[in-house]
Design a protein around this motif. Structure first.
Motif, PDB file in Angstrom:
ATOM      1  N   LEU A  11      54.798  34.492  31.776  1.00 29.01           N
ATOM      2  CA  LEU A  11      54.116  33.386  32.442  1.00 29.01           C
ATOM      3  C   LEU A  11      52.641  33.696  32.636  1.00 29.01           C
ATOM      4  O   LEU A  11      51.772  32.841  32.424  1.00 29.01           O
ATOM      5  N   LEU A  12      52.328  34.931  33.016  1.00 29.58           N
ATOM      6  CA  LEU A  12      50.928  35.332  33.207  1.00 29.58           C
ATOM      7  C   LEU A  12      50.152  35.285  31.892  1.00 29.58           C
ATOM      8  O   LEU A  12      48.989  34.866  31.860  1.00 29.58           O
ATOM      9  N   MET A  13      50.779  35.712  30.800  1.00 31.30           N
ATOM     10  CA  MET A  13      50.106  35.660  29.505  1.00 31.30           C
ATOM     11  C   MET A  13      49.864  34.215  29.071  1.00 31.30           C
ATOM     12  O   MET A  13      48.855  33.902  28.438  1.00 31.30           O
ATOM     13  N   THR A  14      50.789  33.325  29.443  1.00 28.03           N
ATOM     14  CA  THR A  14      50.594  31.909  29.140  1.00 28.03           C
ATOM     15  C   THR A  14      49.408  31.346  29.920  1.00 28.03           C
ATOM     16  O   THR A  14      48.561  30.634  29.370  1.00 28.03           O
ATOM     17  N   LEU A  15      49.333  31.671  31.211  1.00 26.97           N
ATOM     18  CA  LEU A  15      48.206  31.202  32.031  1.00 26.97           C
ATOM     19  C   LEU A  15      46.886  31.779  31.520  1.00 26.97           C
ATOM     20  O   LEU A  15      45.860  31.092  31.502  1.00 26.97           O
ATOM     21  N   THR A  16      46.909  33.035  31.076  1.00 26.03           N
ATOM     22  CA  THR A  16      45.702  33.636  30.514  1.00 26.03           C
ATOM     23  C   THR A  16      45.269  32.903  29.248  1.00 26.03           C
ATOM     24  O   THR A  16      44.079  32.721  28.994  1.00 26.03           O
ATOM     25  N   GLY A  17      46.262  32.477  28.470  1.00 27.65           N
ATOM     26  CA  GLY A  17      45.939  31.700  27.275  1.00 27.65           C
ATOM     27  C   GLY A  17      45.224  30.410  27.625  1.00 27.65           C
ATOM     28  O   GLY A  17      44.283  30.003  26.931  1.00 27.65           O
ATOM     29  N   TYR A  18      45.641  29.770  28.710  1.00 24.05           N
ATOM     30  CA  TYR A  18      44.940  28.569  29.154  1.00 24.05           C
ATOM     31  C   TYR A  18      43.499  28.894  29.561  1.00 24.05           C
ATOM     32  O   TYR A  18      42.561  28.145  29.247  1.00 24.05           O
ATOM     33  N   LEU A  19      43.315  29.996  30.263  1.00 20.45           N
ATOM     34  CA  LEU A  19      41.965  30.382  30.680  1.00 20.45           C
ATOM     35  C   LEU A  19      41.084  30.631  29.459  1.00 20.45           C
ATOM     36  O   LEU A  19      39.876  30.380  29.495  1.00 20.45           O
TER      37      LEU A  19
ATOM     38  N   ALA B  53      36.542  33.155  38.223  1.00 19.44           N
ATOM     39  CA  ALA B  53      36.727  32.402  39.466  1.00 19.44           C
ATOM     40  C   ALA B  53      38.062  31.649  39.438  1.00 19.44           C
ATOM     41  O   ALA B  53      38.800  31.616  40.432  1.00 19.44           O
ATOM     42  N   ALA B  54      38.392  31.065  38.287  1.00 14.32           N
ATOM     43  CA  ALA B  54      39.663  30.348  38.158  1.00 14.32           C
ATOM     44  C   ALA B  54      40.843  31.303  38.304  1.00 14.32           C
ATOM     45  O   ALA B  54      41.861  30.967  38.928  1.00 14.32           O
ATOM     46  N   ALA B  55      40.708  32.517  37.741  1.00 12.48           N
ATOM     47  CA  ALA B  55      41.777  33.507  37.850  1.00 12.48           C
ATOM     48  C   ALA B  55      41.995  33.901  39.304  1.00 12.48           C
ATOM     49  O   ALA B  55      43.144  34.091  39.741  1.00 12.48           O
ATOM     50  N   VAL B  56      40.942  34.034  40.064  1.00 17.35           N
ATOM     51  CA  VAL B  56      41.066  34.375  41.484  1.00 17.35           C
ATOM     52  C   VAL B  56      41.807  33.275  42.237  1.00 17.35           C
ATOM     53  O   VAL B  56      42.707  33.543  43.057  1.00 17.35           O
ATOM     54  N   ILE B  57      41.479  32.020  41.943  1.00 16.22           N
ATOM     55  CA  ILE B  57      42.123  30.894  42.628  1.00 16.22           C
ATOM     56  C   ILE B  57      43.610  30.830  42.279  1.00 16.22           C
ATOM     57  O   ILE B  57      44.475  30.683  43.152  1.00 16.22           O
ATOM     58  N   ILE B  58      43.912  30.951  40.978  1.00 17.86           N
ATOM     59  CA  ILE B  58      45.320  30.894  40.559  1.00 17.86           C
ATOM     60  C   ILE B  58      46.105  32.050  41.169  1.00 17.86           C
ATOM     61  O   ILE B  58      47.234  31.880  41.642  1.00 17.86           O
ATOM     62  N   GLY B  59      45.498  33.248  41.181  1.00 14.95           N
ATOM     63  CA  GLY B  59      46.169  34.405  41.753  1.00 14.95           C
ATOM     64  C   GLY B  59      46.428  34.246  43.237  1.00 14.95           C
ATOM     65  O   GLY B  59      47.477  34.651  43.752  1.00 14.95           O
ATOM     66  N   THR B  60      45.483  33.630  43.950  1.00 12.43           N
ATOM     67  CA  THR B  60      45.626  33.441  45.394  1.00 12.43           C
ATOM     68  C   THR B  60      46.801  32.529  45.727  1.00 12.43           C
ATOM     69  O   THR B  60      47.529  32.753  46.702  1.00 12.43           O
ATOM     70  N   PHE B  61      46.989  31.492  44.924  1.00  9.72           N
ATOM     71  CA  PHE B  61      48.042  30.511  45.214  1.00  9.72           C
ATOM     72  C   PHE B  61      49.244  30.649  44.272  1.00  9.72           C
ATOM     73  O   PHE B  61      50.064  29.725  44.187  1.00  9.72           O
TER      74      PHE B  61
ATOM     75  N   SER C  88      48.536  38.408  41.066  1.00  6.64           N
ATOM     76  CA  SER C  88      47.161  38.105  41.479  1.00  6.64           C
ATOM     77  C   SER C  88      46.172  39.113  40.893  1.00  6.64           C
ATOM     78  O   SER C  88      45.101  38.747  40.405  1.00  6.64           O
ATOM     79  N   ILE C  89      46.541  40.381  40.926  1.00  2.41           N
ATOM     80  CA  ILE C  89      45.666  41.423  40.375  1.00  2.41           C
ATOM     81  C   ILE C  89      45.592  41.309  38.854  1.00  2.41           C
ATOM     82  O   ILE C  89      44.517  41.426  38.252  1.00  2.41           O
ATOM     83  N   VAL C  90      46.733  41.049  38.225  1.00  2.00           N
ATOM     84  CA  VAL C  90      46.779  40.950  36.761  1.00  2.00           C
ATOM     85  C   VAL C  90      45.888  39.825  36.263  1.00  2.00           C
ATOM     86  O   VAL C  90      45.163  39.976  35.268  1.00  2.00           O
ATOM     87  N   LEU C  91      45.905  38.692  36.947  1.00  2.00           N
ATOM     88  CA  LEU C  91      45.096  37.557  36.502  1.00  2.00           C
ATOM     89  C   LEU C  91      43.605  37.885  36.523  1.00  2.00           C
ATOM     90  O   LEU C  91      42.858  37.491  35.620  1.00  2.00           O
ATOM     91  N   MET C  92      43.157  38.591  37.538  1.00  2.24           N
ATOM     92  CA  MET C  92      41.740  38.970  37.591  1.00  2.24           C
ATOM     93  C   MET C  92      41.381  39.938  36.468  1.00  2.24           C
ATOM     94  O   MET C  92      40.297  39.868  35.884  1.00  2.24           O
ATOM     95  N   MET C  93      42.297  40.839  36.145  1.00  2.00           N
ATOM     96  CA  MET C  93      42.031  41.781  35.061  1.00  2.00           C
ATOM     97  C   MET C  93      42.020  41.081  33.705  1.00  2.00           C
ATOM     98  O   MET C  93      41.209  41.395  32.836  1.00  2.00           O
ATOM     99  N   THR C  94      42.918  40.126  33.523  1.00  2.00           N
ATOM    100  CA  THR C  94      42.951  39.429  32.243  1.00  2.00           C
ATOM    101  C   THR C  94      41.734  38.512  32.065  1.00  2.00           C
ATOM    102  O   THR C  94      41.423  38.128  30.931  1.00  2.00           O
ATOM    103  N   ALA C  95      41.063  38.151  33.148  1.00  2.00           N
ATOM    104  CA  ALA C  95      39.809  37.397  33.006  1.00  2.00           C
ATOM    105  C   ALA C  95      38.773  38.233  32.260  1.00  2.00           C
ATOM    106  O   ALA C  95      38.022  37.718  31.417  1.00  2.00           O
TER     107      ALA C  95
END
Length: 520
Positions: free
Chosen positions: A46-54, A101-109, A126-133
């Protein structure tokens, strides 16, 4: 070097590089699944999918950069090449800040949006999303340098970079998982491998890529506007493709169980690996197709569309029919018990992918002629119908993950297979009846015949080990060769293929096929 040899070198380089990627990633996936468990692997997917969107935040600038680099190199306007590359790199760097910034918001919620995720994994997410940014920015930069290698037809060096990056990622993944690492440690490996890829692209581009001077002073608003005129529609097409390919996992994550994401992801990853392997072939044609479009050479483009589709389908049939018939045995050998439902999803997605591959070459020709808006609109309609049907099949008909897969199949046949092909035939003055007789019917007949052969072989040779599976692939692949050549290649090309094969084996004199070569 002749064009045919150049195409062959580039195709072989692409295939070898991507084949290495498939082998390593299949082995890694097994390790990741068993190390993280179904729930952990589902969250990671799921995280890799969200990263693909970013990663879509660059809005098609990378694709547009490749197009204009080739365009201006062909016109001999080096100053424009410098401006396009410099402007694109500055833009991608700035947009990466928005991605962070988007990764931080998605990770927060994240836990609120995906409430079925365990709390400890949600915190790691939350941490993974910031790193994948950061990984997204490295990907942006690496791709832009890679466009300069592509402009010089150095697909071999691009594949070399991919293989080295793959080995770094594989070694890092094995190391962190064997030491008990989780999602955060996997993200660290991902960033490290992307950093290696970026540095290698810079090195090889400086050595063998198309020359380009990169400087902040060369950035200009007019160049960005020009890049956007093409790129924004390429972006719309890319985001629609991303929705088609990846929204299924998001729908499952929200409406079903996180474990179902892992089951579906197994089948989806096999389809993506297989599709990308076939796509490596006609990607080597893109520079020449764009040049033919620049000359408005419609007969040449019609030839690229027909021959490109012919070869694509010839390779796609054994791959996708093999997935439909042998997929259950392969998944069981690969991952063991617990993923039995993946094979049913794989059958539906393979049928969808076969329809989609029919439009690859026509869509490429339409884009080259500047009809990227048309392709974007069609992809958008397909993506919307995909989302609506996937939700409806799950919510109303209770078809579970099979409903999500069916929601992908129907739009693929309606839009990719029918609409794009029909429009390209009209634009390139190719009778639609010719496409049906030379491409569609041979595909259906060959798929049914080869499918029957695969089922018959399974009855004779049960597949219970890697040895039996590899033997089955070798035997069935050998049986398919004459079938595929006869079904898809015209008589003249078949004679040429057999003559060259005989020459390579030393059985046919060099002078025998002279009359045929003269037509090449």
């Amino acid at each position: 070097m002749s064009k045919s040899r150049l195409y062959m070198r580039n195709a072989i380089a692409n295939w070898l590089g991507y084949a290495a990627n498939i082998v390593v990633m299949l082995l890694l996936s097994r390790l990741v699944v068993h190390s993280l468990g179904k729930t952990g692997y589902g969250v990671w997917s799921l995280l890799m999918t969200l990263t693909g969107y970013l990663g879509l935040a660059e809005m098609g600038v990378r694709v547009s950069t490749g197009r204009y680099v080739n365009y201006y190199i062909g016109r001999g306007e080096q100053d424009k090449v410098n401006k396009v590359v410099s402007t694109s790199m500055v833009f991608c760097t700035l947009i990466s800040l928005v991605v962070f910034a988007a990764a931080v918001i998605i990770g927060t919620f994240f836990h609120q949006w995906f409430p079925k995720t365990p709390a400890d994994l949600a915190d790691e997410a939350s941490i993974v999303l910031m790193m994948t940014a950061l990984n997204v920015w490295l990907g942006f930069m690496g791709t832009l340098f890679g466009q300069l290698l592509r402009a010089r037809n150095r697909f071999d060096l691009r594949s070399l970079v991919m293989v080295i990056t793959l080995l770094v990622r594989a070694a890092g993944t094995w190391f962190v998982l064997k030491r008990g690492g989780g999602l955060v440690e996997l993200a660290e490996v991902l960033v490290l491998s992307s950093g290696v890829s970026f540095l290698l692209f810079v090195f090889f581009t400086r050595w063998k890529g198309a020359p380009a001077r990169i400087a902040l002073s060369l950035c200009e608003w007019q160049t960005l506007k020009e890049t956007f005129r093409y790129g924004i529609w390429a972006f719309m097409q890319n985001i629609s493709t991303r929705i088609i390919n990846c929204t299924d996992l998001v729908v499952i994550g929200i409406m079903l169980k996180i474990e179902d994401v892992a089951v579906y992801s197994v089948a989806l990853s096999l389809i993506e690996y297989g599709g990308a392997l076939v796509q490596q072939l006609f990607s080597v044609l893109v520079p020449d197709v764009e040049q033919a479009a620049g000359r408005n050479d419609i007969p040449a483009l019609a030839g690229y569309m027909l021959n490109g589709t012919r070869v694509t389908l010839m390779l796609a049939v054994p791959l996708l029919v093999g997935m439909m018939t042998l997929g259950d045995d392969f998944i069981h050998i690969w991952l063991g018990p617990g993923f039995e439902r993946s094979s049913g999803v794989l059958i539906i997605l393979a049928a969808s992918s076969l329809g989609t591959m029919l439009y690859w070459s026509p869509g490429m020709c339409l884009n080259a002629l500047g009809h990227v808006r048309v392709n974007a609109a069609i992809s958008g309609a397909e993506a919307a119908l995909n989302l609506v049907l996937s939700v409806a099949f799950v919510a109303i008909f209770k078809w579970d993950i099979y409903g999500v897969a069916a929601g992908t199949l129907v739009p693929a046949v309606c839009f990719s297979c029918l609409v794009v092909t029909r429009l390209s035939c009209k634009e390139l003055h190719v009778p639609i009846g010719r496409v049906i007789l030379e491409l569609v019917l041979p595909t259906l007949v060959t798929a049914m015949v080869f499918g029957a052969v695969c089922v018959g072989w399974q009855a004779l040779m049960p597949i219970t080990s890697w040895g039996a599976f590899l033997l089955s692939v070798a035997v069935l692949g050998t049986l398919y060769v004459p079938l595929g050549l006869y079904a898809f290649l015209p008589a003249a090309l078949r004679r040429l293929a057999w003559a060259r094969a005989g020459r390579a084996l030393g059985r046919v004199p060099q002078t025998l096929p002279a009359r045929t070569e003269g037509r090449e």
